[in-house]
Design an enzyme around this catalytic site. Structure first.
Site, PDB file in Angstrom:
ATOM      1  N   HIS A   1       0.851  -1.184   0.000  1.00 20.25           N
ATOM      2  CA  HIS A   1       0.000   0.000   0.000  1.00 20.25           C
ATOM      3  C   HIS A   1       0.884   1.230   0.000  1.00 20.25           C
ATOM      4  CE1 HIS A   1      -3.169   2.806   1.157  1.00 20.25           C
ATOM      5  NE2 HIS A   1      -4.004   1.886   0.725  1.00 20.25           N
TER       6      HIS A   1
ATOM      7  N   ASP B   1      -7.980  -5.529   0.259  1.00 13.14           N
ATOM      8  CA  ASP B   1      -8.501  -6.323  -0.853  1.00 13.14           C
ATOM      9  C   ASP B   1      -8.086  -7.775  -0.803  1.00 13.14           C
ATOM     10  OD1 ASP B   1      -9.907  -4.303  -2.050  1.00 13.14           O
ATOM     11  OD2 ASP B   1      -8.113  -3.496  -3.001  1.00 13.14           O
TER      12      ASP B   1
HETATM   13  N1  CMC Z   1       4.144  -7.485  -4.830  1.00 13.99           N
HETATM   14  C1  CMC Z   1       5.469  -7.457  -5.015  1.00 13.99           C
HETATM   15  N2  CMC Z   1       6.254  -6.376  -4.890  1.00 13.99           N
HETATM   16  C2  CMC Z   1       5.641  -5.231  -4.570  1.00 13.99           C
HETATM   17  C3  CMC Z   1       4.257  -5.158  -4.354  1.00 13.99           C
HETATM   18  C4  CMC Z   1       3.502  -6.338  -4.494  1.00 13.99           C
HETATM   19  N3  CMC Z   1       2.175  -6.339  -4.313  1.00 13.99           N
HETATM   20  N4  CMC Z   1       3.905  -3.886  -4.048  1.00 13.99           N
HETATM   21  C5  CMC Z   1       5.038  -3.186  -4.062  1.00 13.99           C
HETATM   22  N5  CMC Z   1       6.087  -3.982  -4.373  1.00 13.99           N
HETATM   23  C6  CMC Z   1       7.497  -3.587  -4.445  1.00 13.99           C
HETATM   24  C7  CMC Z   1       7.771  -2.833  -5.733  1.00 13.99           C
HETATM   25  O1  CMC Z   1       8.193  -3.682  -6.768  1.00 13.99           O
HETATM   26  C8  CMC Z   1       8.848  -1.867  -5.299  1.00 13.99           C
HETATM   27  O2  CMC Z   1      10.065  -2.579  -5.295  1.00 13.99           O
HETATM   28  P1  CMC Z   1      11.476  -1.774  -5.621  1.00 13.99           P
HETATM   29  O3  CMC Z   1      11.602  -0.736  -4.545  1.00 13.99           O
HETATM   30  O4  CMC Z   1      12.495  -2.852  -5.565  1.00 13.99           O
HETATM   31  O5  CMC Z   1      11.281  -1.178  -6.984  1.00 13.99           O
HETATM   32  C9  CMC Z   1       8.494  -1.545  -3.828  1.00 13.99           C
HETATM   33  O6  CMC Z   1       7.729  -2.682  -3.365  1.00 13.99           O
HETATM   34  C10 CMC Z   1       7.661  -0.279  -3.670  1.00 13.99           C
HETATM   35  O7  CMC Z   1       6.539  -0.394  -4.537  1.00 13.99           O
HETATM   36  P2  CMC Z   1       5.878   0.849  -5.290  1.00 13.99           P
HETATM   37  O8  CMC Z   1       5.101   0.346  -6.459  1.00 13.99           O
HETATM   38  O9  CMC Z   1       6.920   1.876  -5.542  1.00 13.99           O
HETATM   39  O10 CMC Z   1       4.892   1.375  -4.161  1.00 13.99           O
HETATM   40  P3  CMC Z   1       3.643   2.285  -4.398  1.00 13.99           P
HETATM   41  O11 CMC Z   1       3.389   2.949  -3.102  1.00 13.99           O
HETATM   42  O12 CMC Z   1       3.832   3.142  -5.596  1.00 13.99           O
HETATM   43  O13 CMC Z   1       2.484   1.229  -4.747  1.00 13.99           O
HETATM   44  C11 CMC Z   1       0.636  -0.241  -4.590  1.00 13.99           C
HETATM   45  C12 CMC Z   1       1.474   0.829  -3.862  1.00 13.99           C
HETATM   46  C13 CMC Z   1      -0.600  -0.535  -3.754  1.00 13.99           C
HETATM   47  C14 CMC Z   1       0.183   0.286  -5.958  1.00 13.99           C
HETATM   48  C15 CMC Z   1       1.493  -1.518  -4.766  1.00 13.99           C
HETATM   49  O14 CMC Z   1       1.890  -2.010  -3.512  1.00 13.99           O
HETATM   50  C16 CMC Z   1       0.758  -2.604  -5.565  1.00 13.99           C
HETATM   51  O15 CMC Z   1       0.780  -2.587  -6.796  1.00 13.99           O
HETATM   52  N6  CMC Z   1       0.093  -3.579  -4.848  1.00 13.99           N
HETATM   53  C17 CMC Z   1      -0.710  -4.572  -5.510  1.00 13.99           C
HETATM   54  C18 CMC Z   1      -2.052  -3.982  -5.894  1.00 13.99           C
HETATM   55  C19 CMC Z   1      -2.973  -3.799  -4.700  1.00 13.99           C
HETATM   56  O16 CMC Z   1      -3.145  -4.690  -3.881  1.00 13.99           O
HETATM   57  N7  CMC Z   1      -3.606  -2.611  -4.628  1.00 13.99           N
HETATM   58  C20 CMC Z   1      -4.622  -2.328  -3.618  1.00 13.99           C
HETATM   59  C21 CMC Z   1      -4.263  -1.199  -2.722  1.00 13.99           C
HETATM   60  S1  CMC Z   1      -5.370  -1.159  -1.302  1.00 13.99           S
HETATM   61  C22 CMC Z   1      -6.911  -0.740  -1.951  1.00 13.99           C
HETATM   62  C23 CMC Z   1      -6.964   0.655  -2.433  1.00 13.99           C
HETATM   63  O17 CMC Z   1      -6.695   1.580  -1.660  1.00 13.99           O
HETATM   64  O18 CMC Z   1      -7.341   0.851  -3.587  1.00 13.99           O
END
Ligand code: CMC
Length: 427
Positions: free
Chosen positions: A305, A362
């Site tokens: 998240h 989720d």
């Molecule tokens: N599985 C594997 N690696 C992950 C994941 C994941 N679900 N989420 C983040 N990472 C890694 C990512 O690859 C990155 O690694 P590095 O620093 O080596 O490049 C690091 O963790 C930081 O990730 P980010 O994408 O820069 O973080 P963000 O804050 O931009 O993204 C997120 C947050 C929710 C989009 C992301 O965690 C994600 O895609 N999760 C899966 C989708 C999901 O479950 N979304 C629902 C969010 S809760 C409901 C809502 O509020 O809508």
């Protein structure tokens, strides 16, 4: 409130900026004066930007705390109902008995939609994704309820809020019925908000549908847990759309569009698909390996998240609700077994620990909705239905505080000025 100053040194120039403190959470540097000095801040994805002031919801992502108007989410989920939470989000205080009865009566008496809207549905293909239909019909509400679209009029805003809150379950259930080719079911005002939604989803004209109280409570909790989450992508979209003075139905349609993406509301559908793909605990290591592989775009859906760097407090309640629903239905779901094992492995894996990736809201919601007989294509629609109150609360707060059109700037990295010479033949 500003009682501290920050000094920004750019070359030989020192710029003094106010440091703002809210009632809770991080301090914020007020950079509004920078633009007039020829500087903008660069923050794609708004990872370090507070876009507005708000009194509605507070999240402490490190501690895993979520408060609506100061009330912890687990207390609201366990001791309140969705409609009471809606009242709290919209008006700021818990309602008295009398206030609640008036509120509930108003919401339940406006659940029907203009009959002509049913014809809009028939313009969509039966196999349309229900989120596509939701975006369309929600935006179209402005064409039916244009008597209350003056966004500067507080009473008009309140009427629009009631209309949206009342009609969203009806529209969501219609999306489902339309996809099945079944007749639309009219709302029943003697049922609870969640019970009425289940009724419109599952009743048919041929036989009586009795709402199961455990499923009704579970649906109510799902709605509470998704009701608001401060300045997430869809709420920020609603605020941005509304900042131009656009009507509330158009703004909520914009929020639905933003919610649809798999990184946001679409994650519940994606999480269930992922669990189905994993299908058994023996396959988990392979999926964990893929999630950690930089060259593989696969992510563990329902994990991670932007704000929570701890267990999402909504996921804790969702997990309990998941067990309650499966017990009530006497179901043993293999996917729940996969989910619990996946969670256990991920929570002990250094990759997930270091990156602070925990299950989010989720992760378990899809299993509950599936057990209730709801297809995965409807999951994000239910999220949209629940989040409508949060969107309205923020949209209304923005108007009450005085709007300023959202107009970010950019770091331009394109061509410098050059002369145009057409490559096309003249004449
Ligand atoms: N599985 C594997 N690696 C992950 C994941 C994941 N679900 N989420 C983040 N990472 C890694 C990512 O690859 C990155 O690694 P590095 O620093 O080596 O490049 C690091 O963790 C930081 O990730 P980010 O994408 O820069 O973080 P963000 O804050 O931009 O993204 C997120 C947050 C929710 C989009 C992301 O965690 C994600 O895609 N999760 C899966 C989708 C999901 O479950 N979304 C629902 C969010 S809760 C409901 C809502 O509020 O809508």
């Amino acid at each position: 409130m500003a009682n501290k100053k920050a000094t920004l040194a750019i070359g030989s120039e020192n710029i003094e900026l106010d440091v703002l403190s809210g009632t809770l959470g991080s301090e914020e540097i007020d950079i509004r004066a920078l633009g007039s000095k020829g500087y903008f801040t660069f923050d794609p994805g708004f990872t370090s930007t507070a876009s507005c002031e708000s009194k509605i919801t507070y999240i402490d992502g490190d501690q895993g705390i979520l408060l609506h108007r100061g009330f912890p989410i687990d207390q609201l989920a366990n001791e309140s109902t969705y409609l009471e939470v809606c009242y709290i989000l919209l008006y700021g205080e818990p309602p008295t008995e009398k206030e609640f009865n008036t509120f509930k009566t108003t919401v339940t008496r406006h659940t029907m939609i203009h009959e002509q809207i049913t014809r809009l549905f028939h313009g969509f293909r039966r196999d349309s994704h229900p989120m596509a239909v939701m975006c369309g019909v929600t935006g179209a509400l402005a064409a039916f309820y244009h008597d209350s679209l003056d966004v500067n009029n507080e009473r008009h805003r309140e009427i629009a809020a009631f209309r949206l809150l009342s009609k969203m379950p009806t529209l969501a259930a219609m999306c489902y019925k339309y996809s099945l080719g079944q007749p639309f079911i009219y709302p029943q005002n003697n049922l609870s908000y969640a019970g009425n939604f289940l009724h419109m989803m599952f009743a048919t004209p041929c036989e009586e549908y009795v709402v199961n109280p455990v499923l009704e409570r579970a649906m109510d909790r799902i709605l509470i847990l998704h009701a608001d989450h401060e300045q997430n992508a869809s709420t920020s979209t609603v605020r941005t759309a509304g900042s131009s003075g656009a009507n509330p139905f158009a703004c909520i349609a914009a929020g639905i569009a933003s919610l649809w993406g798999p990184a946001h509301g679409g994650a519940n559908e994606a999480a269930l698909k992922m669990l189905e793909e994993i299908s058994s605990v023996e396959h988990i290591p392979e999926f964990i390996r893929r999630a950690k592989d930089k060259n593989d775009s696969f992510r563990l859906m329902g994990f991670g998240h932007r704000v929570y760097k701890n267990y999402d407090p909504r996921a804790t309640v969702m997990r309990e609700t998941c067990h309650e629903v499966l017990n009530e239905l006497g179901m043993k779901d293999d996917l729940l077994e996969v989910a619990m094992e996946l969670e256990h492995i991920a929570l002990h894996d250094p990759y997930f620990i270091e990156k602070k990736l925990y299950p989010n809201v989720d992760f378990y919601s899809g299993i509950i909705l599936k057990a209730m007989g709801i297809p995965s294509s409807m999951f994000t629609v239910i999220f949209a239905l629940a989040r409508t109150v949060g969107w309205i609360a923020h949209w209304n707060e923005m108007h009450a505080d005085g709007i300023k059109i959202a107009r970010p700037r950019q770091l331009y990295t394109g061509y410098t000025e050059r002369e145009f010479k057409s490559n096309l033949k003249k004449g």
